[in-house]
Each structure stands twice: as structure tokens, then as C-alpha cells.
Design a protein around this motif. Structure first.
Motif, PDB file in Angstrom:
ATOM      1  N   PRO A  17      32.437  40.787  40.254  1.00 18.07           N
ATOM      2  CA  PRO A  17      32.862  40.748  41.531  1.00 18.07           C
ATOM      3  C   PRO A  17      33.439  42.225  41.975  1.00 18.07           C
ATOM      4  O   PRO A  17      33.941  42.614  41.625  1.00 18.07           O
ATOM      5  N   ASP A  18      34.020  42.281  43.848  1.00 16.93           N
ATOM      6  CA  ASP A  18      34.239  42.974  44.390  1.00 16.93           C
ATOM      7  C   ASP A  18      35.900  42.641  44.695  1.00 16.93           C
ATOM      8  O   ASP A  18      36.342  41.577  44.867  1.00 16.93           O
ATOM      9  N   THR A  19      37.018  43.200  43.488  1.00 15.02           N
ATOM     10  CA  THR A  19      37.997  43.037  43.408  1.00 15.02           C
ATOM     11  C   THR A  19      39.832  43.676  44.632  1.00 15.02           C
ATOM     12  O   THR A  19      40.185  43.244  44.318  1.00 15.02           O
ATOM     13  N   ASP A  20      38.670  44.524  45.842  1.00 17.59           N
ATOM     14  CA  ASP A  20      39.444  45.181  46.290  1.00 17.59           C
ATOM     15  C   ASP A  20      40.005  44.128  47.691  1.00 17.59           C
ATOM     16  O   ASP A  20      39.361  44.124  48.568  1.00 17.59           O
ATOM     17  N   TYR A  21      39.655  42.791  47.087  1.00 19.25           N
ATOM     18  CA  TYR A  21      40.886  41.526  48.037  1.00 19.25           C
ATOM     19  C   TYR A  21      41.896  42.151  49.245  1.00 19.25           C
ATOM     20  O   TYR A  21      41.479  42.304  50.522  1.00 19.25           O
ATOM     21  N   HIS A  22      42.776  42.809  48.708  1.00 15.10           N
ATOM     22  CA  HIS A  22      43.357  44.020  49.533  1.00 15.10           C
ATOM     23  C   HIS A  22      42.956  44.694  50.976  1.00 15.10           C
ATOM     24  O   HIS A  22      42.651  44.172  51.681  1.00 15.10           O
ATOM     25  N   GLY A  23      42.202  45.445  50.299  1.00 18.52           N
ATOM     26  CA  GLY A  23      41.151  46.600  50.817  1.00 18.52           C
ATOM     27  C   GLY A  23      40.159  46.129  51.846  1.00 18.52           C
ATOM     28  O   GLY A  23      40.194  46.223  52.936  1.00 18.52           O
ATOM     29  N   ARG A  24      39.641  45.293  51.775  1.00 19.22           N
ATOM     30  CA  ARG A  24      39.325  44.216  52.462  1.00 19.22           C
ATOM     31  C   ARG A  24      39.398  43.321  53.545  1.00 19.22           C
ATOM     32  O   ARG A  24      38.842  43.436  54.343  1.00 19.22           O
ATOM     33  N   GLY A  83      37.969  37.392  58.941  1.00 17.60           N
ATOM     34  CA  GLY A  83      39.263  37.307  57.860  1.00 17.60           C
ATOM     35  C   GLY A  83      38.626  35.251  56.993  1.00 17.60           C
ATOM     36  O   GLY A  83      38.766  36.341  55.492  1.00 17.60           O
ATOM     37  N   GLU A  84      38.448  34.894  57.551  1.00 16.22           N
ATOM     38  CA  GLU A  84      38.023  33.716  56.540  1.00 16.22           C
ATOM     39  C   GLU A  84      36.669  33.800  56.015  1.00 16.22           C
ATOM     40  O   GLU A  84      36.731  33.623  54.770  1.00 16.22           O
ATOM     41  N   SER A  85      36.184  34.280  56.360  1.00 19.65           N
ATOM     42  CA  SER A  85      34.583  34.565  55.752  1.00 19.65           C
ATOM     43  C   SER A  85      35.079  35.476  54.771  1.00 19.65           C
ATOM     44  O   SER A  85      35.035  35.589  53.555  1.00 19.65           O
ATOM     45  N   VAL A  86      36.132  36.716  54.614  1.00 17.95           N
ATOM     46  CA  VAL A  86      36.358  37.650  53.247  1.00 17.95           C
ATOM     47  C   VAL A  86      37.054  36.383  52.352  1.00 17.95           C
ATOM     48  O   VAL A  86      36.699  36.638  51.154  1.00 17.95           O
ATOM     49  N   VAL A  87      37.903  36.068  53.025  1.00 13.70           N
ATOM     50  CA  VAL A  87      38.637  34.935  51.784  1.00 13.70           C
ATOM     51  C   VAL A  87      37.658  33.882  51.091  1.00 13.70           C
ATOM     52  O   VAL A  87      37.794  33.789  50.164  1.00 13.70           O
ATOM     53  N   ASP A  88      36.495  33.439  52.393  1.00 17.46           N
ATOM     54  CA  ASP A  88      35.921  32.195  51.338  1.00 17.46           C
ATOM     55  C   ASP A  88      34.981  33.292  50.350  1.00 17.46           C
ATOM     56  O   ASP A  88      34.523  33.168  49.730  1.00 17.46           O
ATOM     57  N   ASP A  89      34.382  34.422  50.629  1.00 19.39           N
ATOM     58  CA  ASP A  89      33.688  35.574  49.879  1.00 19.39           C
ATOM     59  C   ASP A  89      34.790  35.559  47.914  1.00 19.39           C
ATOM     60  O   ASP A  89      34.406  35.513  47.489  1.00 19.39           O
ATOM     61  N   ILE A  90      36.118  35.595  48.618  1.00 21.35           N
ATOM     62  CA  ILE A  90      37.133  35.751  47.211  1.00 21.35           C
ATOM     63  C   ILE A  90      37.531  34.681  46.810  1.00 21.35           C
ATOM     64  O   ILE A  90      36.559  34.264  45.303  1.00 21.35           O
ATOM     65  N   THR A  91      37.243  33.438  47.476  1.00 25.52           N
ATOM     66  CA  THR A  91      37.479  31.953  46.662  1.00 25.52           C
ATOM     67  C   THR A  91      36.004  31.458  45.949  1.00 25.52           C
ATOM     68  O   THR A  91      35.924  31.182  44.626  1.00 25.52           O
ATOM     69  N   ASP A  92      34.989  32.355  46.486  1.00 25.89           N
ATOM     70  CA  ASP A  92      33.681  31.696  45.878  1.00 25.89           C
ATOM     71  C   ASP A  92      33.529  32.488  44.609  1.00 25.89           C
ATOM     72  O   ASP A  92      33.002  31.919  43.072  1.00 25.89           O
ATOM     73  N   ALA A  93      33.518  34.077  44.389  1.00 21.03           N
ATOM     74  CA  ALA A  93      33.806  34.637  43.708  1.00 21.03           C
ATOM     75  C   ALA A  93      35.422  33.969  42.245  1.00 21.03           C
ATOM     76  O   ALA A  93      34.536  34.256  41.496  1.00 21.03           O
TER      77      ALA A  93
END
Length: 103
Positions: A17-24, A83-93
Motif C-alpha cells: 500500500p501507498d503509505t504516504d498519506y500526509h503527502g497524498r 480528500g474524502e476519496s483519499v481517506v477512503d483509499d487509506i481506510t480501505d488499505a
């Protein structure tokens, strides 16, 4: 350009998984345009770009300011959706990782 990685490495990289959540999240922006005005905001709704075309020059000051405010609100909604889409990707990961650890 040729990718020299093996099939196994490609599959492993795809599972990582892409873990650069802050950067994203920091890269999220929203944009809205109308009447010769383009407003760009960051994830928090802070203006980071304002562009005027010739059409904007024909507007009165009160019309221009109202348009900028409306576009900033629209751009903020776009940024929040992104931003919500990015958070959804993070929670899915995270969910996927938690599911895998139970296997």
C-alpha cells in the motif's frame, strides 16, 4: 523505458500500500471556474490560485468579489470530495491489511 522488475516483484509492489498519506492529502486541491475567473484551493479551503481571463475585466467589483467567493466555496467542495476519496483509499488499505493479518 523498460521495467526490469520480475513478475513476482511487480505483484509484490502492487500489494504494497501507498503509505504516504500526509503527502497524498497535502496534494489535494479543488478548482472552480466561471465568468473568466478560476479559483484553486487546498484541502482546507485556503486559496492557492486565482486567475482572471479577459471576461473577468468586464465585471463590476461587487460582481467580481461575489463570483470569487462563490467559486472558492465550489472549489472547497471539490477539494473536500477529493480528500474524502483519499481517506477512503487509506481506510480501505487499513481494512485490507487487517483482513490479511487474520488469514
Amino acid at each position: 523505458m523498460t521495467d526490469e522488475r520480475s513478475v513476482e516483484q511487480l505483484l509484490e509492489d502492487a500489494d504494497t500500500p501507498d503509505t504516504d498519506y500526509h503527502g497524498r492529502l497535502a496534494a489535494v486541491t479543488g478548482e472552480a471556474r466561471s465568468g473568466g475567473v478560476t479559483v484553486t484551493v487546498d484541502l482546507y479551503g485556503k486559496p492557492i490560485g486565482l486567475h482572471f481571463d479577459r471576461d473577468a475585466l468586464s465585471l463590476r467589483a461587487s460582481e467580481l468579489s461575489a463570483l470569487i467567493i462563490r467559486l472558492a466555496r465550489e472549489a472547497s467542495a471539490v477539494a473536500l470530495d477529493a480528500g474524502e476519496s483519499v481517506v477512503d483509499d487509506i481506510t480501505d488499505a487499513f481494512a485490507l491489511t487487517a483482513w490479511r493479518s487474520r488469514s
